[in-house]
Design an enzyme around this catalytic site. Sequence first.
Site, PDB file in Angstrom:
ATOM      1  N   ASP A  32       0.818  -1.202   0.000  1.00 32.36           N
ATOM      2  CA  ASP A  32       0.000   0.000   0.000  1.00 32.36           C
ATOM      3  C   ASP A  32       0.857   1.259   0.000  1.00 32.36           C
ATOM      4  OD1 ASP A  32      -2.456   1.344   2.388  1.00 32.36           O
ATOM      5  OD2 ASP A  32      -1.817   1.974   0.386  1.00 32.36           O
ATOM      6  N   ASP A 217      -1.663   5.624  -5.155  1.00 33.03           N
ATOM      7  CA  ASP A 217      -2.006   4.768  -4.027  1.00 33.03           C
ATOM      8  C   ASP A 217      -2.367   3.356  -4.466  1.00 33.03           C
ATOM      9  OD1 ASP A 217      -4.420   5.059  -1.270  1.00 33.03           O
ATOM     10  OD2 ASP A 217      -2.849   3.615  -1.740  1.00 33.03           O
TER      11      ASP A 217
HETATM   12  C1  LIG Z   1      -8.438   2.472   2.023  1.00 32.60           C
HETATM   13  C2  LIG Z   1      -7.033   2.040   1.725  1.00 32.60           C
HETATM   14  C3  LIG Z   1      -6.413   1.210   2.863  1.00 32.60           C
HETATM   15  C4  LIG Z   1      -7.152  -0.109   2.953  1.00 32.60           C
HETATM   16  C5  LIG Z   1      -6.820  -1.164   2.094  1.00 32.60           C
HETATM   17  C6  LIG Z   1      -7.512  -2.367   2.172  1.00 32.60           C
HETATM   18  C7  LIG Z   1      -8.556  -2.525   3.079  1.00 32.60           C
HETATM   19  C8  LIG Z   1      -9.354  -3.809   3.108  1.00 32.60           C
HETATM   20  C9  LIG Z   1      -8.414  -5.003   3.103  1.00 32.60           C
HETATM   21  C10 LIG Z   1     -10.221  -3.884   4.342  1.00 32.60           C
HETATM   22  C11 LIG Z   1     -10.271  -3.853   1.882  1.00 32.60           C
HETATM   23  C12 LIG Z   1      -8.876  -1.475   3.920  1.00 32.60           C
HETATM   24  C13 LIG Z   1      -8.198  -0.276   3.856  1.00 32.60           C
HETATM   25  C14 LIG Z   1      -6.167   3.233   1.399  1.00 32.60           C
HETATM   26  N1  LIG Z   1      -4.764   2.832   1.385  1.00 32.60           N
HETATM   27  N2  LIG Z   1      -3.863   3.817   1.065  1.00 32.60           N
HETATM   28  C15 LIG Z   1      -6.368   4.399   2.347  1.00 32.60           C
HETATM   29  N3  LIG Z   1      -5.996   4.447   3.622  1.00 32.60           N
HETATM   30  N4  LIG Z   1      -6.365   5.666   4.078  1.00 32.60           N
HETATM   31  N5  LIG Z   1      -6.913   6.369   3.092  1.00 32.60           N
HETATM   32  N6  LIG Z   1      -6.893   5.587   2.011  1.00 32.60           N
HETATM   33  C16 LIG Z   1      -7.380   6.045   0.701  1.00 32.60           C
HETATM   34  C17 LIG Z   1      -8.871   5.982   0.686  1.00 32.60           C
HETATM   35  C18 LIG Z   1      -9.625   6.816   1.491  1.00 32.60           C
HETATM   36  C19 LIG Z   1     -11.027   6.715   1.480  1.00 32.60           C
HETATM   37  C20 LIG Z   1     -11.629   5.778   0.670  1.00 32.60           C
HETATM   38  C21 LIG Z   1     -10.863   4.926  -0.101  1.00 32.60           C
HETATM   39  C22 LIG Z   1      -9.473   5.015  -0.112  1.00 32.60           C
HETATM   40  O1  LIG Z   1     -11.686   4.076  -0.775  1.00 32.60           O
HETATM   41  C23 LIG Z   1     -13.018   4.420  -0.399  1.00 32.60           C
HETATM   42  O2  LIG Z   1     -12.959   5.518   0.492  1.00 32.60           O
END
Ligand SMILES: C[C@H](Cc1ccc(C(C)(C)C)cc1)[C@H](NN)c1nnnn1Cc1ccc2c(c1)OCO2
Length: 328
Positions: A32, A217
């Site tokens: 990530d 990302d």
């Molecule tokens: C969400 C991921 C991090 C993650 C990855 C996988 C998972 C699961 C395995 C449980 C499926 C949860 C979490 C992202 N990584 N940089 C992230 N971490 N913090 N902000 N972002 C970017 C963002 C932020 C908000 C949003 C989004 C994206 O998609 C939908 O709404």
Amino acid sequence: QTGTVAANPEQYDQAYICPVTIGSQTLHLDFDTGSSDLWVFSNLMPSSEVDGQTEFNTNSAGATKKDGYTWSISYGDGSGASGVVYADTVNVGGATATSQAVEAATSVSSEFTSDTGSDGLLGLAFSSINQVKPTPQTTFFDTVKSSLEAELFTADLQSNGPGSYTFGYIDSSKYTGSITYTAVDNSQGFWGFTAGGYTVGGGGSNSTGTIGSAIADTGTSLMYLPTAAVQSYYSQVSGSSYSSSQGGYIFPCSASLPSLTVSIGGHGFVVPGSNFNYSPTGSGNTCFGGLQENTGIGFTIFGDVFLRAVYAIFDETQGSPRIGFAAQ
Ligand SMILES: C[C@H](Cc1ccc(C(C)(C)C)cc1)[C@H](NN)c1nnnn1Cc1ccc2c(c1)OCO2
């Protein structure tokens, strides 16, 4: 040293999972570039929160507890995890960190429990946003980068087939033409860059605006752009609409989807229309768009939908960080 590891897509290319050796165990982690913690499912978790994932064994000989260190992370999609911290040897495709902070979960949110393909995350953003207290720890890349042949890593994400990450070298077989580099603003801890104009479909330049600051990302499945660009895109998709129940733009699965060309560093990168059909919604033969509005997220995110169209180089060889993109 260098490292090369396969990146295996989960269903609908939701995330890319890579094998990582920690001590004598192999765990499969979601790499990530939008977060900075290496955390894993562990034997310290209640069994109710584990659904087949491999658990890091904190009692193994090579694991050294960092007493008094804890971590807690919440992601933008509402998921999260927390736990304690160990040091252990971490090997990613041959690139080895002899004493890497491994954040052992004592609790994870339901999204991670149900993501049965992932045993945790390996953060590749900047260590400034690592969530360990009282002292932030370095990411795997920061821990090993001085020992790499070159202080960079690359991402080659594929649809429905294994891609790869490399550490320490650029794989020239992974791209065509030249690499376009652009400056990175890491002030918020992300691989931030500035994107320029966009064009929907192969037609003339029908873009009116520019996209502006964005982050690259690999941990985000979709592409989240400013409203104007997203509305301009879906105005070219017959039958598309914003569905508040689905939480985004949907369209008939049979719709033909235009490409989107985005200018970065003065070069136009083409995302093929097929990348924007993310997944069936499960109702009425409609599909959920791989391009969605960035409202409510706070960032413009070039996630996997974009990164599948390019070869990406996350580069610290110049002192100040830069990001490179090349067509595939
Ligand atoms: C969400 C991921 C991090 C993650 C990855 C996988 C998972 C699961 C395995 C449980 C499926 C949860 C979490 C992202 N990584 N940089 C992230 N971490 N913090 N902000 N972002 C970017 C963002 C932020 C908000 C949003 C989004 C994206 O998609 C939908 O709404």
